[in-house]
Design an enzyme around this catalytic site. Structure first.
Site, short mmCIF file in Angstrom:
data_model
loop_
_atom_site.label_atom_id
_atom_site.label_comp_id
_atom_site.label_asym_id
_atom_site.label_seq_id
_atom_site.Cartn_x
_atom_site.Cartn_y
_atom_site.Cartn_z
N GLU A 194 -24.14 38.01 71.52
CA GLU A 194 -23.57 39.37 70.33
C GLU A 194 -22.58 40.17 71.21
O GLU A 194 -22.54 41.39 70.69
CB GLU A 194 -24.85 39.94 69.88
N ASP B 299 -21.12 45.33 71.47
CA ASP B 299 -22.02 44.24 70.86
C ASP B 299 -22.62 44.94 69.61
O ASP B 299 -22.52 46.08 69.51
CB ASP B 299 -22.96 43.77 71.99
N ILE B 300 -23.39 44.07 68.93
CA ILE B 300 -24.05 44.37 67.75
C ILE B 300 -25.56 45.19 68.12
O ILE B 300 -26.01 44.52 68.85
CB ILE B 300 -24.22 43.38 66.87
#
Length: 216
Positions: A122, A79-80
């Site tokens: 995300e 994920d970011i």
């Protein structure tokens, strides 16, 4: 119809000849619409990559193939980092642009046979068929570095982000795809808890091994 059998059959043949292509056209349009509808249900509307439903369909198929061929299969969860701060500081429309560009960037680093999906806001998942742990970790490092060095261009801002990745590989015939996803998810959280912008491998003895990339 009173003109005789030959004329009657000729008349029916002309009707079939005229209406046949029309039915064929409507059938093709119907099939095309059905295909488009199926595509919509399997694709994430924002990024254009697979959604959770599409991932489940393809990943389970790949998992069954792996069990039959007895080949390697590895999963990545990524994920970011600090994505909520991006939304809070720049707005959700900027966050959406980053999600789109992030998905494109990751896709360009993958093989056509790899399965890439957005499974939450995300959070993303990748299935790497025929990749062992070492190959998957090297690929994950490449992805981390590619994201770190990439300058995300929005309408108003130029933003740098990082990503954290958890990697898990199948080791037993008794393991399910859900088992593998859970291990990769645990490795992802280990990456995040260790400072982010890194790769963590879930090893067979359940000891997490971190790969922290030096920032250039």
């Amino acid at each position: 119809m009173l003109a005789g059998t030959v004329h009657a059959f000729s008349y029916l043949f002309i009707i079939i000849l005229v209406t046949g292509p029309a039915f064929g056209f409507f059938w093709m349009v119907s099939r095309h619409l059905q295909y488009d509808l199926q595509e919509l249900t399997l694709k994430d509307q924002l990024t254009g990559i697979l959604n959770r439903r599409g991932f489940d369909s393809l990943a389970h198929r790949e998992f069954l193939k792996r069990n039959k061929l007895k080949k390697h299969l590895t999963v990545m969860m990524l994920d970011i980092d600090h994505f909520k701060k991006i939304n809070d500081n720049f707005g959700h429309h900027i966050g959406d642009q980053i999600l789109i560009e992030f998905s494109t960037l990751i896709s360009q680093c993958l093989r056509p046979s790899d399965i890439f999906a957005r499974v939450a806001g995300e959070e993303f998942v990748i299935v790497l068929p025929f990749h062992d742990e070492s190959e998957a970790v090297n690929k994950a490092k490449q992805l981390v570095k590619s994201v770190e060095l990439h300058l995300f261009n929005s309408d108003q801002y130029k933003i740098r982000v990082t990503t954290s990745i958890g990697v898990a590989s199948i080791h037993s015939q008794s393991e399910t795809l859900d088992d593998l996803l859970l291990k990769a998810d645990q490795a992802l959280y280990a990456s995040k808890n260790s400072g982010r912008n890194q790769v963590t491998l879930f090893e067979t003895n359940t000891i997490m091994h971190n790969f922290i990339l030096a920032t250039n």
